[in-house]
Design a protein around this motif. Structure first.
Motif, PDB file in Angstrom:
ATOM      1  N   GLU A 275      38.345 -57.801 -83.755  1.00  0.00           N
ATOM      2  CA  GLU A 275      36.912 -57.628 -83.910  1.00  0.00           C
ATOM      3  C   GLU A 275      36.356 -58.535 -85.011  1.00  0.00           C
ATOM      4  O   GLU A 275      36.929 -58.633 -86.097  1.00  0.00           O
ATOM      5  N   THR A 276      35.236 -59.171 -84.711  1.00  0.00           N
ATOM      6  CA  THR A 276      34.444 -59.922 -85.680  1.00  0.00           C
ATOM      7  C   THR A 276      33.083 -59.236 -85.792  1.00  0.00           C
ATOM      8  O   THR A 276      32.804 -58.293 -85.040  1.00  0.00           O
ATOM      9  N   PRO A 277      32.195 -59.696 -86.672  1.00  0.00           N
ATOM     10  CA  PRO A 277      30.873 -59.066 -86.754  1.00  0.00           C
ATOM     11  C   PRO A 277      30.056 -59.174 -85.469  1.00  0.00           C
ATOM     12  O   PRO A 277      29.093 -58.425 -85.285  1.00  0.00           O
ATOM     13  N   GLU A 278      30.437 -60.060 -84.563  1.00  0.00           N
ATOM     14  CA  GLU A 278      29.705 -60.213 -83.307  1.00  0.00           C
ATOM     15  C   GLU A 278      30.246 -59.330 -82.185  1.00  0.00           C
ATOM     16  O   GLU A 278      29.655 -59.268 -81.103  1.00  0.00           O
ATOM     17  N   ASP A 279      31.366 -58.666 -82.418  1.00  0.00           N
ATOM     18  CA  ASP A 279      32.002 -57.860 -81.376  1.00  0.00           C
ATOM     19  C   ASP A 279      31.658 -56.391 -81.529  1.00  0.00           C
ATOM     20  O   ASP A 279      31.498 -55.887 -82.646  1.00  0.00           O
ATOM     21  N   THR A 280      31.589 -55.689 -80.417  1.00  0.00           N
ATOM     22  CA  THR A 280      31.512 -54.239 -80.465  1.00  0.00           C
ATOM     23  C   THR A 280      32.909 -53.682 -80.730  1.00  0.00           C
ATOM     24  O   THR A 280      33.911 -54.381 -80.613  1.00  0.00           O
TER      25      THR A 280
END
Length: 285
Positions: free
Chosen positions: A132-137
C-alpha cells in the motif's frame, strides 16, 4: 498441512507478547532482517529467499496473526493496523533487536510503514515491496479484495467467504492468489495459508479482526510521518507486473520518500515467491 513451515526458514520459536503468543522462525547471522507478510499468508512467504540471505543476514520471519497463523492471540488483542504495528515493535524489543531492516510485502508493507512511523527506535531501514502507498485503498481495490473487509463484519459471512479455498482450482483466481503470484504457489505452502482460516474458529476470529480494521487512513498518516521525519534508508522493491499495487503509485511515493525504487521483472506482488534470487540480490547490494 496448516502447521507446515518450510525447514529453510530455520528454527521455530514462540514468544509471549502483550497481545499473545507470536511464533517466528530464525536463521542466519549478521545484520537483522525482519520480514512482515500480508493477509492470509505466513512465514512460508519467505521460504525461498531466506536461504539465499542467511549467510549474510539474521533473518527473522514471524507468523503475524493475519488468518494463516497457528497460535491465536488473546481475545482482547488489538489487531487493528496500529495494534499489529505495536506487536511487531514489541517483537523487536522482546528479542532485543537494534538497527533492524524491516522488509514488508503486500499489507506487511503497510504494517511496516506504521512501525517505522510510530515505533522507529529499533528500525535502521525500511524495504517496501509491492504494498500500500498513499494512493492505494486498504484493502486494495484491484482484484476485488475490498470484499475481504466487507464480509468481516459478520462471523458467518466471513467463514462462508473462505470455504471456496478448499478447492485448489480456486487458488489461481484473481481475487484469491492469482493476481498476487505470477506462478502457482506449491501446494504445501498454499495449504498452510488457507487451512487455518477454513478450519479453525479461533484463527478466523483473529483474521476477521485484523482485516475488518484496515483502512487507507492509517497508511496515509504513516506516509506523512515518514516523508517528514523518518531519516533512515528506504528502498522500494516492486513487481514489474503488479496488478494490485500499480508501479506508478510506487514511483510517486518513492519520490516523496526520497527512496530508491527497484523493479523485479517477471513477477507479481509476491516478489519473493516469483523471483527470490532477484530480491536477494537487491537486498545484498
Amino acid at each position: 498441512m496448516s502447521g507446515w513451515r518450510d525447514p529453510r526458514l530455520g528454527e521455530r520459536h514462540e514468544t509471549r507478547l502483550p497481545s499473545g503468543t507470536l511464533g517466528f522462525h530464525e536463521r542466519g547471522s549478521g545484520p537483522v532482517l525482519v520480514f512482515a507478510h500480508g493477509y492470509l499468508v505466513n512465514a512460508n512467504l519467505w521460504r525461498k529467499v531466506v536461504p539465499l540471505l542467511a549467510e549474510r543476514f539474521r533473518c527473522i520471519t514471524p507468523d503475524l496473526p493475519l488468518g494463516a497463523h497457528l497460535v491465536p492471540m488473546r481475545r482482547d488483542a488489538d489487531l487493528s493496523p496500529p495494534g499489529i504495528a505495536r506487536m511487531i515493535a514489541d517483537l523487536l524489543a522482546e528479542l532485543d533487536l537494534h538497527d533492524v531492516t524491516l522488509f514488508g510485502n503486500d499489507s506487511g508493507g503497510a504494517y511496516s510503514q506504521l512501525v517505522a512511523a510510530n515505533h522507529p527506535e529499533r528500525v535502521g531501514g525500511l524495504v517496501l515491496s509491492s504494498c500500500e502507498t498513499p494512493e492505494d485503498t486498504w484493502p486494495p481495490s484491484p482484484g476485488g479484495f475490498g470484499l475481504l473487509k466487507a464480509t468481516a463484519s459478520n462471523p458467518l459471512t466471513y467463514r462462508a467467504l473462505y470455504q471456496v479455498l478448499r478447492f485448489p482450482r480456486t487458488w489461481r483466481w484473481r481475487n484469491t492468489y492469482g493476481w498476487l503470484a505470477k506462478y502457482p504457489i506449491d501446494a504445501e505452502a498454499m495449504e498452510s495459508y488457507v487451512r487455518p482460516v477454513i478450519e479453525r474458529a479461533d484463527i478466523r476470529f483473529d483474521g476477521r479482526k485484523a482485516i475488518g480494521a484496515v483502512s487507507a487512513r492509517y497508511t496515509r498518516e504513516a506516509a506523512g510521518v515518514l516523508a517528514q521525519r523518518f531519516t533512515k534508508p528506504v528502498r522500494m522493491v516492486w513487481a514489474a507486473e503488479d496488478h494490485v499495487f500499480p508501479l506508478g503509485h510506487a514511483t510517486r511515493y518513492a519520490r516523496e520518500l526520497g527512496a530508491e525504487l527497484h523493479t523485479v521483472a517477471d513477477s507479481c506482488t509476491y516478489v519473493t515467491e516469483d523471483q527470490p534470487e532477484a530480491v536477494a540480490k537487491l537486498l545484498k547490494g
